[in-house]
Scaffold this motif. Structure first.
Motif, PDB file in Angstrom:
ATOM      1  N   LEU A 180       0.833  -1.209   0.000  1.00  0.00           N
ATOM      2  CA  LEU A 180       0.000   0.000   0.000  1.00  0.00           C
ATOM      3  C   LEU A 180       0.865   1.256   0.000  1.00  0.00           C
ATOM      4  O   LEU A 180       0.607   2.202  -0.749  1.00  0.00           O
ATOM      5  CB  LEU A 180      -0.934  -0.001   1.208  1.00  0.00           C
ATOM      6  CG  LEU A 180      -2.050  -1.036   1.200  1.00  0.00           C
ATOM      7  CD1 LEU A 180      -2.770  -1.061   2.544  1.00  0.00           C
ATOM      8  CD2 LEU A 180      -3.025  -0.758   0.081  1.00  0.00           C
ATOM      9  N   GLY A 181       1.896   1.257   0.835  1.00  0.00           N
ATOM     10  CA  GLY A 181       2.789   2.412   0.888  1.00  0.00           C
ATOM     11  C   GLY A 181       3.547   2.622  -0.409  1.00  0.00           C
ATOM     12  O   GLY A 181       3.693   3.750  -0.888  1.00  0.00           O
ATOM     13  N   GLY A 182       4.016   1.521  -0.987  1.00  0.00           N
ATOM     14  CA  GLY A 182       4.751   1.615  -2.245  1.00  0.00           C
ATOM     15  C   GLY A 182       3.899   2.126  -3.387  1.00  0.00           C
ATOM     16  O   GLY A 182       4.333   2.958  -4.189  1.00  0.00           O
ATOM     17  N   VAL A 183       2.679   1.658  -3.457  1.00  0.00           N
ATOM     18  CA  VAL A 183       1.769   2.111  -4.514  1.00  0.00           C
ATOM     19  C   VAL A 183       1.404   3.583  -4.305  1.00  0.00           C
ATOM     20  O   VAL A 183       1.377   4.364  -5.265  1.00  0.00           O
ATOM     21  CB  VAL A 183       0.506   1.214  -4.579  1.00  0.00           C
ATOM     22  CG1 VAL A 183      -0.539   1.808  -5.493  1.00  0.00           C
ATOM     23  CG2 VAL A 183       0.884  -0.186  -5.048  1.00  0.00           C
ATOM     24  N   ALA A 184       1.152   3.968  -3.056  1.00  0.00           N
ATOM     25  CA  ALA A 184       0.827   5.374  -2.775  1.00  0.00           C
ATOM     26  C   ALA A 184       1.999   6.286  -3.128  1.00  0.00           C
ATOM     27  O   ALA A 184       1.818   7.343  -3.744  1.00  0.00           O
ATOM     28  CB  ALA A 184       0.442   5.547  -1.305  1.00  0.00           C
ATOM     29  N   LEU A 185       3.205   5.865  -2.760  1.00  0.00           N
ATOM     30  CA  LEU A 185       4.393   6.656  -3.076  1.00  0.00           C
ATOM     31  C   LEU A 185       4.612   6.748  -4.586  1.00  0.00           C
ATOM     32  O   LEU A 185       4.896   7.823  -5.122  1.00  0.00           O
ATOM     33  CB  LEU A 185       5.627   6.063  -2.398  1.00  0.00           C
ATOM     34  CG  LEU A 185       6.940   6.776  -2.653  1.00  0.00           C
ATOM     35  CD1 LEU A 185       6.897   8.197  -2.111  1.00  0.00           C
ATOM     36  CD2 LEU A 185       8.080   6.000  -2.020  1.00  0.00           C
ATOM     37  N   SER A 186       4.438   5.633  -5.280  1.00  0.00           N
ATOM     38  CA  SER A 186       4.625   5.652  -6.733  1.00  0.00           C
ATOM     39  C   SER A 186       3.589   6.547  -7.400  1.00  0.00           C
ATOM     40  O   SER A 186       3.884   7.229  -8.382  1.00  0.00           O
ATOM     41  CB  SER A 186       4.565   4.239  -7.318  1.00  0.00           C
ATOM     42  OG  SER A 186       3.247   3.731  -7.297  1.00  0.00           O
ATOM     43  N   HIS A 187       2.388   6.574  -6.855  1.00  0.00           N
ATOM     44  CA  HIS A 187       1.330   7.428  -7.405  1.00  0.00           C
ATOM     45  C   HIS A 187       1.717   8.899  -7.278  1.00  0.00           C
ATOM     46  O   HIS A 187       1.513   9.692  -8.200  1.00  0.00           O
ATOM     47  CB  HIS A 187       0.016   7.142  -6.681  1.00  0.00           C
ATOM     48  CG  HIS A 187      -1.164   7.099  -7.576  1.00  0.00           C
ATOM     49  ND1 HIS A 187      -1.988   8.171  -7.738  1.00  0.00           N
ATOM     50  CD2 HIS A 187      -1.653   6.117  -8.378  1.00  0.00           C
ATOM     51  CE1 HIS A 187      -2.948   7.857  -8.584  1.00  0.00           C
ATOM     52  NE2 HIS A 187      -2.758   6.617  -8.989  1.00  0.00           N
ATOM     53  N   LYS A 188       2.289   9.260  -6.114  1.00  0.00           N
ATOM     54  CA  LYS A 188       2.738  10.640  -5.906  1.00  0.00           C
ATOM     55  C   LYS A 188       3.852  10.997  -6.884  1.00  0.00           C
ATOM     56  O   LYS A 188       3.838  12.060  -7.498  1.00  0.00           O
ATOM     57  CB  LYS A 188       3.250  10.828  -4.474  1.00  0.00           C
ATOM     58  CG  LYS A 188       2.195  10.814  -3.434  1.00  0.00           C
ATOM     59  CD  LYS A 188       1.589  12.176  -3.333  1.00  0.00           C
ATOM     60  CE  LYS A 188       0.654  12.222  -2.140  1.00  0.00           C
ATOM     61  NZ  LYS A 188      -0.126  13.416  -2.118  1.00  0.00           N
TER      62      LYS A 188
END
Length: 90
Positions: A15-23
């Protein structure tokens, strides 16, 4: 390490990795196009091409991150399991 802890950590990291990649992708998109990503852009005149490209890129990156983390968690779970004796050792 406990399997449940590894699974929870893997979920959190995904979840954190996907959120960071989205940013990061949103920032890159804005710099490259001069417009915010289609998901956050309420402009009804937004070209479908941009929407499709944004969807493909974020979906691809998100999936790669999730799969990479899942594979790493599975690898760590397998390392923790006691190895079965082979027929030659019995």
């Amino acid at each position: 390490m406990n399997t449940k802890i590894l699974e929870l950590a893997g979920t959190g990291l995904s979840l954190g990795g996907v959120a960071l990649s989205h940013k990061v992708l949103g920032s890159v998109w804005t710099r490259a196009t001069g417009n915010p990503p289609p998901a956050k852009n309420p402009d009804p005149d937004e070209a479908w091409t941009g929407i499709i490209i944004w969807s493909l890129v974020t979906g691809l990156v998100g999936t790669v991150i999730k799969v990479a983390i899942s594979r790493q968690v599975a690898k760590m779970e397998n390392e923790d399991k006691p190895k079965a004796k082979s027929q030659a050792e019995v």
